[in-house]
Design a protein around this motif. Sequence first.
Motif, mmCIF file in Angstrom:
data_model
loop_
_atom_site.group_PDB
_atom_site.id
_atom_site.type_symbol
_atom_site.label_atom_id
_atom_site.label_comp_id
_atom_site.label_asym_id
_atom_site.label_seq_id
_atom_site.Cartn_x
_atom_site.Cartn_y
_atom_site.Cartn_z
ATOM 1 N N VAL A 27 10.413 17.509 -9.448
ATOM 2 C CA VAL A 27 11.572 17.306 -10.308
ATOM 3 C C VAL A 27 11.778 15.813 -10.491
ATOM 4 O O VAL A 27 11.776 15.057 -9.530
ATOM 5 N N ASP A 28 11.940 15.378 -11.730
ATOM 6 C CA ASP A 28 12.133 13.972 -12.031
ATOM 7 C C ASP A 28 13.560 13.575 -11.679
ATOM 8 O O ASP A 28 14.515 14.038 -12.300
ATOM 9 N N LEU A 29 13.727 12.743 -10.655
ATOM 10 C CA LEU A 29 15.046 12.348 -10.182
ATOM 11 C C LEU A 29 15.343 10.901 -10.571
ATOM 12 O O LEU A 29 14.544 10.017 -10.327
ATOM 13 N N ALA A 30 16.499 10.685 -11.145
ATOM 14 C CA ALA A 30 16.927 9.317 -11.418
ATOM 15 C C ALA A 30 17.386 8.712 -10.102
ATOM 16 O O ALA A 30 18.060 9.356 -9.329
ATOM 17 N N VAL A 31 16.991 7.450 -9.850
ATOM 18 C CA VAL A 31 17.291 6.895 -8.534
ATOM 19 C C VAL A 31 17.926 5.519 -8.528
ATOM 20 O O VAL A 31 18.329 5.064 -7.488
ATOM 21 N N ASP A 32 18.043 4.854 -9.644
ATOM 22 C CA ASP A 32 18.467 3.478 -9.567
ATOM 23 C C ASP A 32 19.960 3.251 -9.723
ATOM 24 O O ASP A 32 20.556 2.533 -8.962
ATOM 25 N N ARG A 33 20.596 3.874 -10.692
ATOM 26 C CA ARG A 33 21.990 3.557 -10.959
ATOM 27 C C ARG A 33 22.744 4.810 -11.401
ATOM 28 O O ARG A 33 22.290 5.509 -12.283
ATOM 29 N N MET A 34 23.883 5.035 -10.805
ATOM 30 C CA MET A 34 24.666 6.200 -11.172
ATOM 31 C C MET A 34 26.143 5.845 -11.122
ATOM 32 O O MET A 34 26.590 5.234 -10.182
ATOM 33 N N ILE A 35 26.878 6.251 -12.142
ATOM 34 C CA ILE A 35 28.313 6.027 -12.206
ATOM 35 C C ILE A 35 28.973 7.375 -12.199
ATOM 36 O O ILE A 35 28.554 8.216 -12.962
ATOM 37 N N PRO A 36 30.063 7.522 -11.591
ATOM 38 C CA PRO A 36 30.280 8.268 -10.367
ATOM 39 C C PRO A 36 29.979 9.756 -10.479
ATOM 40 O O PRO A 36 30.570 10.456 -11.282
ATOM 41 N N ILE A 37 29.111 10.189 -9.655
ATOM 42 C CA ILE A 37 28.687 11.578 -9.603
ATOM 43 C C ILE A 37 29.838 12.453 -9.110
ATOM 44 O O ILE A 37 29.933 13.622 -9.459
ATOM 45 N N ARG A 38 30.736 11.873 -8.328
ATOM 46 C CA ARG A 38 31.916 12.600 -7.841
ATOM 47 C C ARG A 38 32.681 13.214 -9.014
ATOM 48 O O ARG A 38 33.138 14.352 -8.941
ATOM 49 N N GLN A 39 32.783 12.478 -10.111
ATOM 50 C CA GLN A 39 33.500 12.997 -11.279
ATOM 51 C C GLN A 39 32.807 14.216 -11.868
ATOM 52 O O GLN A 39 33.467 15.144 -12.337
ATOM 53 N N VAL A 40 31.490 14.229 -11.855
ATOM 54 C CA VAL A 40 30.747 15.382 -12.368
ATOM 55 C C VAL A 40 31.064 16.604 -11.509
ATOM 56 O O VAL A 40 31.362 17.685 -12.035
ATOM 57 N N LEU A 41 31.013 16.453 -10.189
ATOM 58 C CA LEU A 41 31.304 17.574 -9.293
ATOM 59 C C LEU A 41 32.759 18.022 -9.411
ATOM 60 O O LEU A 41 33.043 19.222 -9.416
ATOM 61 N N GLU A 42 33.685 17.077 -9.518
ATOM 62 C CA GLU A 42 35.085 17.444 -9.680
ATOM 63 C C GLU A 42 35.290 18.218 -10.982
ATOM 64 O O GLU A 42 36.053 19.186 -11.017
ATOM 65 N N ARG A 43 34.609 17.797 -12.055
ATOM 66 C CA ARG A 43 34.692 18.536 -13.320
ATOM 67 C C ARG A 43 34.105 19.938 -13.165
ATOM 68 O O ARG A 43 34.634 20.901 -13.712
ATOM 69 N N PHE A 44 33.004 20.053 -12.426
ATOM 70 C CA PHE A 44 32.396 21.355 -12.194
ATOM 71 C C PHE A 44 33.365 22.260 -11.431
ATOM 72 O O PHE A 44 33.593 23.408 -11.817
ATOM 73 N N TYR A 45 33.948 21.762 -10.327
ATOM 74 C CA TYR A 45 34.870 22.565 -9.536
ATOM 75 C C TYR A 45 36.087 22.975 -10.375
ATOM 76 O O TYR A 45 36.560 24.105 -10.274
ATOM 77 N N ALA A 46 36.603 22.068 -11.215
ATOM 78 C CA ALA A 46 37.748 22.392 -12.072
ATOM 79 C C ALA A 46 37.371 23.457 -13.102
ATOM 80 O O ALA A 46 38.151 24.388 -13.363
ATOM 81 N N ALA A 47 36.183 23.341 -13.702
ATOM 82 C CA ALA A 47 35.725 24.330 -14.691
ATOM 83 C C ALA A 47 35.502 25.684 -14.023
ATOM 84 O O ALA A 47 35.833 26.731 -14.594
#
Length: 186
Positions: A27-47
């Motif tokens: 699986v091709d994983l991005a590894v250098d820079r990420m702005i905040p993944i926490r928001q993605v998970l919080e959006r997932f949990y809310a949805a």
Amino acid sequence: MTHEDGMQARQRIGVEWSKSRPDAEGVDLAVDRMIPIRQVLERFYAAEDAYMTAERPKFAPIAAILHSECLLRQPAALPYGGEWRGHAGFERWMRAFRETWSSLSVQNARIFQGEDEAVVFSRSHVQAVARATGRRADWLLLQQVVFRDGLILRLEPFHWDTAAILPALSASGAAPNAAAPSENEP
């Protein structure tokens, strides 16, 4: 998903990627820079919460956070166990999950991110009420979440004790004895 769709998705959820490399499964994983993944998970949990509580649930808000090639693996001992692939598979899992639980609350979610920024772990306490019996269950949950193109690619929940969850689903309070399908392909 086209490259342009991926770019729009990253802009929509505020995730930027600058380098990538394959993981052990290719699986091709991005590894250098990420702005905040926490928001993605919080959006997932809310949805997910909105889907569970809606009179007429809508899958689109969840699909917007999932990669088109997403994979969810649930323990076979649970009524919704198995592998659920793609948006169609994930939507079928959401329906099965919603048929099992009338309410769900994910509490105290803590997100741990290691060196590989495309993989995070989420530890939480889950409380749910079984739709068929009205019984409550609560359990600790650890999830491995893999991201691609700023979207959730793979979810692998590890329930602390599935045997402790099952009695809430049985009218007698005993763990049901049912074999779950091993794979739920579209």
